[in-house]
Design an enzyme around this catalytic site. Structure first.
Site, PDB file in Angstrom:
ATOM      1  N   ASN A  36       0.833  -1.208   0.000  1.00 36.31           N
ATOM      2  CA  ASN A  36       0.000   0.000   0.000  1.00 36.31           C
ATOM      3  C   ASN A  36       0.865   1.255   0.000  1.00 36.31           C
ATOM      4  O   ASN A  36       0.486   2.294   0.545  1.00 36.31           O
ATOM      5  CB  ASN A  36      -0.924  -0.014   1.241  1.00 36.31           C
ATOM      6  CG  ASN A  36      -2.031   1.023   1.113  1.00 36.31           C
ATOM      7  OD1 ASN A  36      -2.378   1.438   0.004  1.00 36.31           O
ATOM      8  ND2 ASN A  36      -2.543   1.482   2.234  1.00 36.31           N
ATOM      9  N   PHE A  81       3.213  -0.563  12.607  1.00 43.18           N
ATOM     10  CA  PHE A  81       2.167   0.126  11.839  1.00 43.18           C
ATOM     11  C   PHE A  81       1.510  -0.803  10.822  1.00 43.18           C
ATOM     12  O   PHE A  81       0.382  -0.593  10.425  1.00 43.18           O
ATOM     13  CB  PHE A  81       2.772   1.301  11.042  1.00 43.18           C
ATOM     14  CG  PHE A  81       3.264   2.434  11.868  1.00 43.18           C
ATOM     15  CD1 PHE A  81       4.625   2.616  12.095  1.00 43.18           C
ATOM     16  CD2 PHE A  81       2.373   3.347  12.418  1.00 43.18           C
ATOM     17  CE1 PHE A  81       5.094   3.683  12.846  1.00 43.18           C
ATOM     18  CE2 PHE A  81       2.835   4.423  13.172  1.00 43.18           C
ATOM     19  CZ  PHE A  81       4.196   4.583  13.382  1.00 43.18           C
ATOM     20  N   SER A 125      -6.524   2.844  17.314  1.00 41.95           N
ATOM     21  CA  SER A 125      -7.384   3.857  16.715  1.00 41.95           C
ATOM     22  C   SER A 125      -8.528   4.226  17.640  1.00 41.95           C
ATOM     23  O   SER A 125      -9.021   3.383  18.387  1.00 41.95           O
ATOM     24  CB  SER A 125      -7.947   3.316  15.394  1.00 41.95           C
ATOM     25  OG  SER A 125      -8.981   4.155  14.923  1.00 41.95           O
ATOM     26  N   TYR A 150     -12.376  -3.563  10.403  1.00 45.19           N
ATOM     27  CA  TYR A 150     -11.123  -2.842  10.687  1.00 45.19           C
ATOM     28  C   TYR A 150     -11.071  -2.460  12.169  1.00 45.19           C
ATOM     29  O   TYR A 150     -10.089  -2.738  12.859  1.00 45.19           O
ATOM     30  CB  TYR A 150     -11.030  -1.584   9.821  1.00 45.19           C
ATOM     31  CG  TYR A 150      -9.991  -0.607  10.319  1.00 45.19           C
ATOM     32  CD1 TYR A 150     -10.362   0.493  11.084  1.00 45.19           C
ATOM     33  CD2 TYR A 150      -8.648  -0.803  10.039  1.00 45.19           C
ATOM     34  CE1 TYR A 150      -9.412   1.375  11.573  1.00 45.19           C
ATOM     35  CE2 TYR A 150      -7.686   0.076  10.516  1.00 45.19           C
ATOM     36  CZ  TYR A 150      -8.085   1.167  11.287  1.00 45.19           C
ATOM     37  OH  TYR A 150      -7.145   2.043  11.769  1.00 45.19           O
ATOM     38  N   LYS A 154      -8.513  -3.715  15.565  1.00 47.33           N
ATOM     39  CA  LYS A 154      -7.792  -2.873  16.533  1.00 47.33           C
ATOM     40  C   LYS A 154      -8.172  -3.274  17.964  1.00 47.33           C
ATOM     41  O   LYS A 154      -7.326  -3.339  18.859  1.00 47.33           O
ATOM     42  CB  LYS A 154      -8.094  -1.389  16.291  1.00 47.33           C
ATOM     43  CG  LYS A 154      -7.534  -0.843  14.985  1.00 47.33           C
ATOM     44  CD  LYS A 154      -6.032  -1.057  14.878  1.00 47.33           C
ATOM     45  CE  LYS A 154      -5.469  -0.562  13.565  1.00 47.33           C
ATOM     46  NZ  LYS A 154      -4.026  -0.867  13.425  1.00 47.33           N
ATOM     47  N   ASN A 179      -7.692  11.413  13.868  1.00 48.21           N
ATOM     48  CA  ASN A 179      -7.599  11.414  12.393  1.00 48.21           C
ATOM     49  C   ASN A 179      -6.312  12.069  11.902  1.00 48.21           C
ATOM     50  O   ASN A 179      -6.216  13.296  11.898  1.00 48.21           O
ATOM     51  CB  ASN A 179      -8.823  12.113  11.807  1.00 48.21           C
ATOM     52  CG  ASN A 179     -10.079  11.282  11.989  1.00 48.21           C
ATOM     53  OD1 ASN A 179     -10.439  10.902  13.116  1.00 48.21           O
ATOM     54  ND2 ASN A 179     -10.727  10.948  10.876  1.00 48.21           N
ATOM     55  N   VAL A 217     -20.031  15.384   0.632  1.00 49.51           N
ATOM     56  CA  VAL A 217     -20.041  15.503   2.097  1.00 49.51           C
ATOM     57  C   VAL A 217     -21.080  14.513   2.611  1.00 49.51           C
ATOM     58  O   VAL A 217     -22.266  14.619   2.293  1.00 49.51           O
ATOM     59  CB  VAL A 217     -20.403  16.940   2.532  1.00 49.51           C
ATOM     60  CG1 VAL A 217     -20.570  17.015   4.052  1.00 49.51           C
ATOM     61  CG2 VAL A 217     -19.334  17.917   2.048  1.00 49.51           C
TER      62      VAL A 217
HETATM   63  C1  WQD Z   1     -13.760  11.832   8.235  1.00 48.38           C
HETATM   64  C2  WQD Z   1     -15.088  12.565   8.100  1.00 48.38           C
HETATM   65  C3  WQD Z   1     -16.760  11.309   6.933  1.00 48.38           C
HETATM   66  C4  WQD Z   1     -14.749  11.261   3.057  1.00 48.38           C
HETATM   67  C5  WQD Z   1     -11.329   6.439   9.560  1.00 48.38           C
HETATM   68  C6  WQD Z   1     -11.009   5.279  10.473  1.00 48.38           C
HETATM   69  C7  WQD Z   1      -9.875   5.655  11.397  1.00 48.38           C
HETATM   70  C8  WQD Z   1      -8.711   6.044  10.553  1.00 48.38           C
HETATM   71  C9  WQD Z   1      -9.103   7.283   9.732  1.00 48.38           C
HETATM   72  C10 WQD Z   1      -7.174   4.523   9.505  1.00 48.38           C
HETATM   73  C11 WQD Z   1     -16.288  11.661   8.332  1.00 48.38           C
HETATM   74  C12 WQD Z   1     -16.386  12.564   6.153  1.00 48.38           C
HETATM   75  C13 WQD Z   1     -15.050  11.471   4.394  1.00 48.38           C
HETATM   76  C14 WQD Z   1     -15.539  11.894   2.061  1.00 48.38           C
HETATM   77  C15 WQD Z   1     -16.862  12.917   3.773  1.00 48.38           C
HETATM   78  N1  WQD Z   1      -8.376   4.965   9.688  1.00 48.38           N
HETATM   79  N2  WQD Z   1     -16.091  12.292   4.733  1.00 48.38           N
HETATM   80  N3  WQD Z   1     -16.574  12.705   2.447  1.00 48.38           N
HETATM   81  O1  WQD Z   1     -14.033   7.681   9.062  1.00 48.38           O
HETATM   82  O2  WQD Z   1     -13.309   9.441  10.783  1.00 48.38           O
HETATM   83  O3  WQD Z   1     -11.827   7.499  10.343  1.00 48.38           O
HETATM   84  O4  WQD Z   1     -10.196   6.888   8.869  1.00 48.38           O
HETATM   85  O5  WQD Z   1      -6.140   4.851   9.991  1.00 48.38           O
HETATM   86  O6  WQD Z   1      -9.531   4.550  12.203  1.00 48.38           O
HETATM   87  O7  WQD Z   1     -12.141   4.976  11.288  1.00 48.38           O
HETATM   88  O8  WQD Z   1     -12.076   9.247   8.602  1.00 48.38           O
HETATM   89  O9  WQD Z   1     -11.430  10.658   6.708  1.00 48.38           O
HETATM   90  O10 WQD Z   1     -12.941   8.653   6.267  1.00 48.38           O
HETATM   91  O11 WQD Z   1     -13.861  10.650   7.442  1.00 48.38           O
HETATM   92  O12 WQD Z   1     -17.816  13.659   4.082  1.00 48.38           O
HETATM   93  O13 WQD Z   1     -15.317  11.726   0.809  1.00 48.38           O
HETATM   94  O14 WQD Z   1     -15.213  13.041   6.747  1.00 48.38           O
HETATM   95  O15 WQD Z   1     -18.160  11.076   6.884  1.00 48.38           O
HETATM   96  O16 WQD Z   1     -17.297  12.420   8.988  1.00 48.38           O
HETATM   97  P1  WQD Z   1     -12.946   8.468   9.713  1.00 48.38           P
HETATM   98  P2  WQD Z   1     -12.537   9.768   7.168  1.00 48.38           P
END
Ligand code: WQD
Length: 336
Positions: A36, A81, A125, A150, A154, A179, A217
């Site tokens: 990846n 990681f 996480s 996923y 964890k 995040n 969004v």
């Molecule tokens: C953030 C916010 C979405 C994409 C996940 C995993 C976490 C870590 C990070 C790995 C949310 C919104 C997103 C888009 C959107 N994973 N969004 N449009 O889901 O909080 O966390 O990723 O390391 O463990 O759970 O992160 O960046 O996917 O989303 O509106 O095209 O942005 O709904 O509210 P998330 P995300």
């Protein structure tokens, strides 16, 4: 010079942590299966620090290859990681996720047990909390049934660590990331999502770069001030430095229990619309986006209570959200 093994060390958080480890005077050995990421990241790390980390392309699911590595390499600590991390993908490939995220973890811990190795940092996480009942989220918040495979890898990973730590006197810290976003100031390393980005910031930067037509969004009907979901977006360099602090806690034997875990975030929540507005402002551009339905499995809000991490790790975030969003955009422009 202390030698630290970093598995997944050519990945997004891994590469930034390797840079900080080298900056702190550690010798770094990287294991990555390149599933990846790109081998080019190794050269980028070398350009930043001037020191090329030792690199081994190993699939940690192959027990014998893990054993052979430790037959030939003595390490003073491990930061782990390497794992699959796509929440959506994990729902239709559960066995691949359990094999890679947990099988490999067990093989590493077996080598530590058999060779009396110590000091293990695990990439966990905030997903383990699901939708927490109280905000900000402290380490006392209950771990809830995972919303994704996923997330369950964890949770189960932390259970494995706790039991291995108690049974074999291994000193282990799990860092529960919120995040991670942004890129190194050199603009030589950053987030390299392969294919369509799942995470918000790379989708935003690819939309701003014209690679994606518009950002969707996912929902504006959440119970939040502007209706969009809230997360705790932490600069990846601040997150990397938390790993150094955790490793030094173990190496200096300052840990209070053999297995510890800490929330690693900024302590501040930002909604999707706030992120979009901040990104537009700091980078002086307009982003093309539309509101669509919620994404399955998403929670309303999560942001960290960083009191324990600040106190016990002697660590706190130094970079602002704006710096993270600016660096993410600079990284995207560099990669166009
Ligand atoms: C953030 C916010 C979405 C994409 C996940 C995993 C976490 C870590 C990070 C790995 C949310 C919104 C997103 C888009 C959107 N994973 N969004 N449009 O889901 O909080 O966390 O990723 O390391 O463990 O759970 O992160 O960046 O996917 O989303 O509106 O095209 O942005 O709904 O509210 P998330 P995300």
């Amino acid at each position: 010079m202390k030698r630290i093994l970093v598995t997944g060390g050519l990945g997004f958080i891994g590469s930034h942590t390797v840079v900080e480890l080298q900056n702190e005077g550690f010798e770094v050995i990287i294991i990555d299966d390149l599933s990846n990421t790109s081998i080019k990241v190794l050269d980028s790390i070398t350009e930043i620090t001037g020191t090329k980390p030792d690199f081994h392309q190993i699939d940690l699911r192959i027990k014998n290859d893990v054993k052979t590595f430790f037959d030939n390499n003595k390490v003073d600590g491990i930061i782990h990681f390497a794992a699959f991390k796509a929440v959506g993908e994990s729902m239709y490939k559960p066995l691949d996720y359990y094999e890679n995220n947990l099988g490999a973890l067990v093989y590493l811990l077996q080598e530590m047990r058999d060779r009396k190795l110590d000091n293990f940092i695990f990439s966990s996480s905030c997903t383990v909390y699901g939708q927490a009942d109280e905000l900000p989220i402290t380490e006392k918040a209950p771990v809830k049934t995972a919303e994704s495979v996923y997330g369950s890898t964890k949770q189960i990973g932390e259970e494995i660590l706790k039991n291995a730590s108690n049974a074999h006197n291994l000193n282990i810290i799990a860092l529960r990331y919120f995040n991670p976003i942004g890129a190194h100031e050199s603009v030589k390393i950053g987030e390299l999502p392969l294919g369509v980005p799942q995470n918000l910031i790379p989708f935003i930067t690819q939309t701003a770069a014209g690679i994606r037509k518009e950002l969707s969004v996912f929902g504006d009907d959440y119970n939040t001030p502007d209706g969009t979901a809230i997360r705790d977006y932490i600069h990846v360099v601040d997150l990397a430095k938390a790993h150094i602090a955790a490793l030094q806690r173990l190496m200096n034997k300052n840990n209070k229990k053999s297995f510890e875990f800490f929330n690693v975030g900024t302590g501040k929540g930002s909604s999707v619309l706030e992120i979009i507005n901040a990104f537009e402002k700091v980078n002086n551009l307009k982003l093309n986006y539309k509101i669509v339905d919620r994404r399955e499995g998403d929670i309303t809000a999560a942001y960290a209570d960083t009191t324990i991490a600040n106190k016990e790790l002697g660590w706190k975030t130094e970079k602002s959200l704006e710096e993270a969003l600016e660096s993410a955009w600079k990284w995207q422009l560099q990669n166009n």
